[in-house]
Design a protein around this motif. Structure first.
Motif, PDB file in Angstrom:
ATOM      1  N   GLU A  90       1.945  15.701 -18.934  1.00  0.00           N
ATOM      2  CA  GLU A  90       2.756  14.875 -19.764  1.00  0.00           C
ATOM      3  C   GLU A  90       2.005  13.728 -20.471  1.00  0.00           C
ATOM      4  N   PRO A  91       1.297  14.020 -21.486  1.00  0.00           N
ATOM      5  CA  PRO A  91       0.471  13.096 -22.176  1.00  0.00           C
ATOM      6  C   PRO A  91       1.376  12.503 -23.318  1.00  0.00           C
ATOM      7  N   GLU A  92       2.466  13.334 -23.447  1.00  0.00           N
ATOM      8  CA  GLU A  92       3.583  12.780 -24.494  1.00  0.00           C
ATOM      9  C   GLU A  92       4.254  11.699 -23.862  1.00  0.00           C
ATOM     10  N   VAL A  93       4.413  11.411 -22.638  1.00  0.00           N
ATOM     11  CA  VAL A  93       4.919  10.349 -21.865  1.00  0.00           C
ATOM     12  C   VAL A  93       3.991   9.214 -21.624  1.00  0.00           C
ATOM     13  N   TRP A  94       3.067   9.460 -20.921  1.00  0.00           N
ATOM     14  CA  TRP A  94       1.930   8.332 -20.379  1.00  0.00           C
ATOM     15  C   TRP A  94       1.259   7.763 -21.649  1.00  0.00           C
ATOM     16  N   GLY A  95       0.993   8.555 -22.656  1.00  0.00           N
ATOM     17  CA  GLY A  95       0.068   7.980 -23.778  1.00  0.00           C
ATOM     18  C   GLY A  95       0.903   6.888 -24.550  1.00  0.00           C
ATOM     19  N   PRO A  96       2.178   7.156 -24.990  1.00  0.00           N
ATOM     20  CA  PRO A  96       2.870   5.985 -25.772  1.00  0.00           C
ATOM     21  C   PRO A  96       3.216   4.859 -24.660  1.00  0.00           C
ATOM     22  N   GLN A  97       3.527   5.322 -23.567  1.00  0.00           N
ATOM     23  CA  GLN A  97       3.849   4.369 -22.694  1.00  0.00           C
ATOM     24  C   GLN A  97       2.672   3.405 -22.452  1.00  0.00           C
ATOM     25  N   ILE A  98       1.506   3.572 -22.459  1.00  0.00           N
ATOM     26  CA  ILE A  98       0.391   2.816 -22.230  1.00  0.00           C
ATOM     27  C   ILE A  98       0.301   1.857 -23.316  1.00  0.00           C
ATOM     28  N   HIS A  99       0.366   2.551 -24.707  1.00  0.00           N
ATOM     29  CA  HIS A  99       0.360   1.518 -25.943  1.00  0.00           C
ATOM     30  C   HIS A  99       1.435   0.624 -25.962  1.00  0.00           C
ATOM     31  N   ARG A 100       2.648   1.022 -25.550  1.00  0.00           N
ATOM     32  CA  ARG A 100       3.972   0.073 -25.488  1.00  0.00           C
ATOM     33  C   ARG A 100       3.877  -1.128 -24.522  1.00  0.00           C
ATOM     34  N   CYS A 101       3.132  -0.738 -23.427  1.00  0.00           N
ATOM     35  CA  CYS A 101       2.968  -1.672 -22.191  1.00  0.00           C
ATOM     36  C   CYS A 101       1.834  -2.744 -22.618  1.00  0.00           C
ATOM     37  N   VAL A 102       0.666  -2.267 -23.459  1.00  0.00           N
ATOM     38  CA  VAL A 102      -0.252  -3.317 -23.933  1.00  0.00           C
ATOM     39  C   VAL A 102       0.412  -4.160 -24.856  1.00  0.00           C
ATOM     40  N   ALA A 103       0.907  -3.511 -25.929  1.00  0.00           N
ATOM     41  CA  ALA A 103       1.410  -4.556 -26.874  1.00  0.00           C
ATOM     42  C   ALA A 103       2.482  -5.204 -26.121  1.00  0.00           C
ATOM     43  N   ASP A 104       3.433  -4.956 -25.367  1.00  0.00           N
ATOM     44  CA  ASP A 104       4.488  -5.847 -24.728  1.00  0.00           C
ATOM     45  C   ASP A 104       3.612  -6.931 -24.007  1.00  0.00           C
ATOM     46  N   ALA A 105       2.516  -6.762 -23.358  1.00  0.00           N
ATOM     47  CA  ALA A 105       1.771  -7.707 -22.545  1.00  0.00           C
ATOM     48  C   ALA A 105       0.917  -8.652 -23.676  1.00  0.00           C
ATOM     49  N   GLN A 106       0.401  -8.354 -24.664  1.00  0.00           N
ATOM     50  CA  GLN A 106      -0.409  -8.985 -25.626  1.00  0.00           C
ATOM     51  C   GLN A 106       0.226  -9.708 -26.762  1.00  0.00           C
ATOM     52  N   VAL A 107       1.436  -9.173 -27.281  1.00  0.00           N
ATOM     53  CA  VAL A 107       1.806  -9.758 -28.293  1.00  0.00           C
ATOM     54  C   VAL A 107       2.337 -11.052 -28.101  1.00  0.00           C
ATOM     55  N   PRO A 108       2.980 -11.719 -27.226  1.00  0.00           N
ATOM     56  CA  PRO A 108       3.468 -12.822 -27.180  1.00  0.00           C
ATOM     57  C   PRO A 108       2.285 -14.006 -27.094  1.00  0.00           C
ATOM     58  N   ARG A 109       1.193 -13.826 -26.410  1.00  0.00           N
ATOM     59  CA  ARG A 109       0.128 -14.689 -26.538  1.00  0.00           C
ATOM     60  C   ARG A 109      -0.608 -14.489 -27.918  1.00  0.00           C
ATOM     61  N   ALA A 110      -0.620 -13.323 -28.778  1.00  0.00           N
ATOM     62  CA  ALA A 110      -1.218 -13.321 -29.975  1.00  0.00           C
ATOM     63  C   ALA A 110      -0.269 -14.145 -31.205  1.00  0.00           C
ATOM     64  N   LEU A 111       1.133 -14.148 -30.787  1.00  0.00           N
ATOM     65  CA  LEU A 111       1.963 -14.860 -31.821  1.00  0.00           C
ATOM     66  C   LEU A 111       1.752 -16.330 -31.298  1.00  0.00           C
ATOM     67  N   ALA A 112       1.685 -16.808 -30.151  1.00  0.00           N
ATOM     68  CA  ALA A 112       1.252 -18.032 -29.963  1.00  0.00           C
ATOM     69  C   ALA A 112      -0.005 -18.513 -30.721  1.00  0.00           C
ATOM     70  N   ALA A 113      -1.126 -17.825 -30.619  1.00  0.00           N
ATOM     71  CA  ALA A 113      -2.064 -18.015 -31.382  1.00  0.00           C
ATOM     72  C   ALA A 113      -1.807 -18.140 -32.766  1.00  0.00           C
ATOM     73  N   LEU A 114      -1.097 -17.327 -33.367  1.00  0.00           N
ATOM     74  CA  LEU A 114      -0.969 -17.233 -34.788  1.00  0.00           C
ATOM     75  C   LEU A 114      -0.180 -18.672 -35.259  1.00  0.00           C
ATOM     76  N   THR A 115       0.726 -18.994 -34.247  1.00  0.00           N
ATOM     77  CA  THR A 115       1.429 -20.176 -34.384  1.00  0.00           C
ATOM     78  C   THR A 115       0.452 -21.577 -34.631  1.00  0.00           C
ATOM     79  N   ARG A 116      -0.560 -21.297 -33.558  1.00  0.00           N
ATOM     80  CA  ARG A 116      -1.484 -22.563 -33.777  1.00  0.00           C
ATOM     81  C   ARG A 116      -2.543 -22.493 -35.015  1.00  0.00           C
ATOM     82  N   GLY A 117      -2.273 -21.298 -35.832  1.00  0.00           N
ATOM     83  CA  GLY A 117      -3.083 -21.477 -37.081  1.00  0.00           C
ATOM     84  C   GLY A 117      -4.199 -20.621 -36.922  1.00  0.00           C
ATOM     85  N   GLU A 118      -4.542 -19.758 -35.853  1.00  0.00           N
ATOM     86  CA  GLU A 118      -5.539 -18.965 -35.513  1.00  0.00           C
ATOM     87  C   GLU A 118      -5.731 -17.801 -36.422  1.00  0.00           C
ATOM     88  N   ARG A 119      -6.750 -17.200 -36.827  1.00  0.00           N
ATOM     89  CA  ARG A 119      -6.974 -15.498 -37.268  1.00  0.00           C
ATOM     90  C   ARG A 119      -7.195 -14.814 -36.156  1.00  0.00           C
TER      91      ARG A 119
END
Length: 260
Positions: A157-186
């Motif tokens: 079932e790679p069509e299930v676990w592959g996209p799920q891994i990418h979704r979970c990485v995005a869900d976990a890391q986007v909030p921290r990345a947005l906070a860094a952008l708000t602070r003016g970081e690149r």
């Protein structure tokens, strides 16, 4: 014979593996090695490693797809070779499994348990060799800093676990990345970079107000601006956490439209 502590641990792990509330197992035939004592011992080690890393509740387990015995084990040999980290093999366990948890995943290869947390890993998409030829693969970094290659043919079932891994990485890391952008970081994603105001790559810079959409077309990053597409070369294979980049781009372009 296992002592009482070991028997209890194996029994507990086996019961958790059967519990649909723990993410459940994909149905396996009765001869599957995961249902032997060795499989239960491996599950106990997987659960222990996941607990130490605080990965949360198990959501799903995937094993190599079933095939004729000779072909199955030949495929597993190739999978172990590609999955092993820079330190090489550690053990000769015959069972491989991929377990997805709330906050990460574990990969069991040759008796060694690799642990990945979604909030700290880097994931890339690439092509990799398999017994069937070139195939899509997901390359992650585990908690020891080793690269783990998950080819789409290595587990069912790679069509299930592959996209799920990418979704979970995005869900976990986007909030921290947005906070860094708000602070003016690149933030740099390989050859692509972004700030709260701009997106750029290799000498090209666009303000978010100019960006209408970002797509991945035939291995290239394509940006739609002023009604036409700009193709930024074949750079996707070099972009770490492309899933995070795309999520940030969608958020920032939407935010820019809302401000207009």
């Amino acid at each position: 014979m296992a002592d009482a502590t070991e028997r209890d641990r194996v029994a507990d792990a086996t019961e958790r593996d059967r519990d649909p509330g723990a993410g459940g197992e994909r149905d396996q035939p009765s001869w599957d090695p995961a249902h032997t004592r060795a499989g239960a011992l491996l599950l106990a080690r997987v659960s222990e490693a996941a607990g130490r890393a605080r990965l949360g509740r198990r959501q799903a387990t995937y094993r190599p797809p079933l095939a004729e015995p000779g072909r199955r084990w030949a495929g597993l040999a190739g999978a172990r070779h590609l999955l092993r980290g820079d330190r090489g093999r550690a053990g000769n366990g015959p069972i491989d499994r991929l377990d997805l948890y709330e906050r990460g995943l574990t990969v069991a290869v040759d008796g060694r348990i690799h642990v990945v947390r979604y909030d700290t890993t880097t994931v890339r998409r690439r092509r990799a060799l398999s017994p069937q030829g070139l195939t899509r693969a997901h390359v992650l970094v585990d908690l020891d800093g080793e690269r783990i290659v998950l080819r789409c043919g290595d587990f069912g079932e790679p069509e299930v676990w592959g996209p799920q891994i990418h979704r979970c990485v995005a869900d976990a890391q986007v909030p921290r990345a947005l906070a860094a952008l708000t602070r003016g970081e690149r933030l740099d994603f390989g050859p692509v970079w972004l700030t709260r105001a701009e997106l750029g790559s290799r000498g090209t810079t666009l303000r978010w107000a100019q960006v209408q959409r970002i797509e991945i077309l035939k291995g290239s990053v394509a940006v739609r601006t002023a009604g036409r597409w700009q193709v930024w070369g074949s750079v996707t294979s070099g972009i770490p956490n492309l899933c995070v980049l795309r999520a940030l781009a969608e958020y920032l372009t939407a935010a820019e439209r809302d401000d207009d």
